[in-house]
Design an enzyme around this catalytic site. Sequence first.
Site, PDB file in Angstrom:
ATOM      1  N   ASP A 363       0.512  -9.890  -6.257  1.00  0.00           N
ATOM      2  CA  ASP A 363      -0.614  -9.508  -5.405  1.00  0.00           C
ATOM      3  C   ASP A 363      -1.750 -10.476  -5.754  1.00  0.00           C
ATOM      4  O   ASP A 363      -1.727 -11.103  -6.811  1.00  0.00           O
ATOM      5  CB  ASP A 363      -0.998  -8.063  -5.707  1.00  0.00           C
ATOM      6  CG  ASP A 363      -2.270  -7.640  -4.992  1.00  0.00           C
ATOM      7  OD1 ASP A 363      -2.382  -7.909  -3.790  1.00  0.00           O
ATOM      8  OD2 ASP A 363      -3.159  -7.068  -5.653  1.00  0.00           O
ATOM      9  N   ASP A 557      -1.790  -4.521  -8.905  1.00  0.00           N
ATOM     10  CA  ASP A 557      -2.815  -3.852  -9.709  1.00  0.00           C
ATOM     11  C   ASP A 557      -2.478  -2.394  -9.982  1.00  0.00           C
ATOM     12  O   ASP A 557      -3.225  -1.707 -10.649  1.00  0.00           O
ATOM     13  CB  ASP A 557      -4.196  -3.964  -9.050  1.00  0.00           C
ATOM     14  CG  ASP A 557      -4.248  -3.297  -7.690  1.00  0.00           C
ATOM     15  OD1 ASP A 557      -5.304  -3.346  -7.055  1.00  0.00           O
ATOM     16  OD2 ASP A 557      -3.237  -2.713  -7.253  1.00  0.00           O
ATOM     17  N   ASP A 561      -0.899  -1.145  -4.761  1.00  0.00           N
ATOM     18  CA  ASP A 561       0.407  -1.711  -4.443  1.00  0.00           C
ATOM     19  C   ASP A 561       1.569  -0.835  -4.894  1.00  0.00           C
ATOM     20  O   ASP A 561       2.670  -1.328  -5.122  1.00  0.00           O
ATOM     21  CB  ASP A 561       0.532  -3.093  -5.086  1.00  0.00           C
ATOM     22  CG  ASP A 561      -0.500  -4.062  -4.535  1.00  0.00           C
ATOM     23  OD1 ASP A 561      -0.557  -4.225  -3.316  1.00  0.00           O
ATOM     24  OD2 ASP A 561      -1.262  -4.630  -5.332  1.00  0.00           O
TER      25      ASP A 561
END
Length: 660
Positions: A363, A557, A561
């Site tokens: 991410d 994180d 997600d």
Amino acid sequence: MKQKVHSESSACCNGEHEDHENHNHTHDENHNHDHNHDHGGEFNLKNEVLPLVAILSLYAPGVIFENQLHNTFYSIGEYLLFIPAYLLSGWSVLKTAGRNILKGRVFDETFLMTVATLGAIAIHKLPEAVGVMLFYKIGELFQDVAVSRSRSSIKALLEVRPDYANIQIGGELKKVSPNTVNIGDIIVVKPGEKIPLDGEVIDGNSQVDTSALTGESVPRTVRLGETVLAGMINKMGVLTIRVKKLFDDSSIAKILDLVQNAKSKKAETEKFITKFARYYTPIVVFTSLAVAILPPLFISGANPSEWVYRALILLVISCPCGLVISIPLGYFGGVGGAAKRGILVKGSTFLDTLNAVNTVVFDKTGTLTQGVFKVVNIVPQNGYNEAELLQLAAKVESHSNHPIAQSILKAYGGKIDDFEVRDYEEIAGYGIRAKVENRVVIAGSDRLLHRENIAHDNCQLEGTVIHLAVDNIYAGYIIIADELKEDARQAIQALKRMGVERTVMLTGDNQAIASQIAQQLGIDAYEAELLPEEKVNAIEKLLSTAGKHGKVAFVGDGINDAPVIARADVGMAMGGLGSDAAIETADIVIMTDAPSKVAEAIQIARKTRKIVWQNISFALAIKGVFIGLGILGIATMWEAVFADVGVALLAILNATRAMK
């Protein structure tokens, strides 16, 4: 040249705020019971050594004066020394074998050792019988020392469990158990005390030691309004804290539970050895019976006692202690070594999976970047100056809680009175409109300017851009940047050096920013402007192209997600400090918030796997050689002791390397 996985373009440049969704997911826990030699309670070296001294005080004279003792009446002197030594050294083995037989679990290493040593006593090989039990006990001592060492890093977590809380009741402090404190209660933490519960600082400032949670030795400064977590140690000033979570819901409680249950998820190699021992042991027992019975029946002149002795040697040599002990210990050492570096692994199975990872997906926000937005450029137009433009932006954004709005307010730094801003309106997907000092001010994306038909000369700006217009006249723009983490580039380079085939970035941010970050970091591919559900689709595609034996790791994180972390072969959560979703969702939690720990986790997994297979290969090879020598009558009981206990000791010592 970077491969662009996602090529969808948007009209002009767009500075939309990135949307995130929060999903909860918990992995099923399989509570398998590991074979282990834990003796319960705290390991105490002195308590283990004293019985060994007593055994050796009987055993050493027995070996030195064996001939004299053997020649006493009915060899009574020999029995008087060796039988107490045998019972002292082998009582735990005999007791375990008897208990397992009563429960129907006959074929294990304790059964092999019991039969072999009692048989040795029966054919009057007392020193060898005691030797087997004595060296097995020494092997267990080495194992306990190794387990104690590998637990030390995890024990540091267990020791941060707070013992008490100073609760403020009617102006007085009362010392109570953290479990009895409720949300909203006020607690006081003095210098040197552990913070007992998660909460918000309402008075005081200090430095706190977060090493037990993050592995970082540098103290962190906390001030009024900041969040502190259970398990941190207050170093300097007095802190008054309003409790935000019950103790059972605190970060440290969840971490403790995670560590204590890490053994429930066993690696495939551990499962293989458990199954192997289940079939291997009866084969050894019946082979030994065949060695004892068949040669005297079919070989003329064969001495039955000699073949019984060979069968007993075969039993001792074949004992699978080295494998059964050292393999779980190797994985436990890997999990402990990772914890020491601020990487919490939820089970040895995830160390195994990390070995096969050939694609690492990141991410962007909060993982590769700081997740802290900062004003980097102010470009006024049509007569405005930088200070005026920033002030207008701060006032129009003053009612927003979005990180971008907060970054503008921080850059402005001045006080804003509520009456200055009226008719505040958020235009979903575009930006904000409000009246500031009787002027209509809009702030938002390039699309907002087109929607309002406001003339401007540049749509192709890189980065997150907030455009401003006053009474339909373009006033300029402000560029907001999310800073890269210091070790982000180093993390990508380390993965490539380790042979990871693909590094991919998935982000909800716009194409221009995604392209810029991918180029800066050297990432192989990226997809931009993704919603959380689109990230799941992207991970599905990567899983389908990872190859039969390749695995995909996703690093996020842990809050935004969760669905992607859950879908990947290995889900890794960054920024575990204070993130409940990270602890609950991910297979591996990186407590230090550093992307470079991803490569370190893979390195630990590879080293652990290498050590485990070294032990398997070494133990089987040595045992194979000595089994052959035992059947041929070349190996004595002493060689059998080395083949069993010696291999176990060497395997245990090798396994402890996993935590270094």
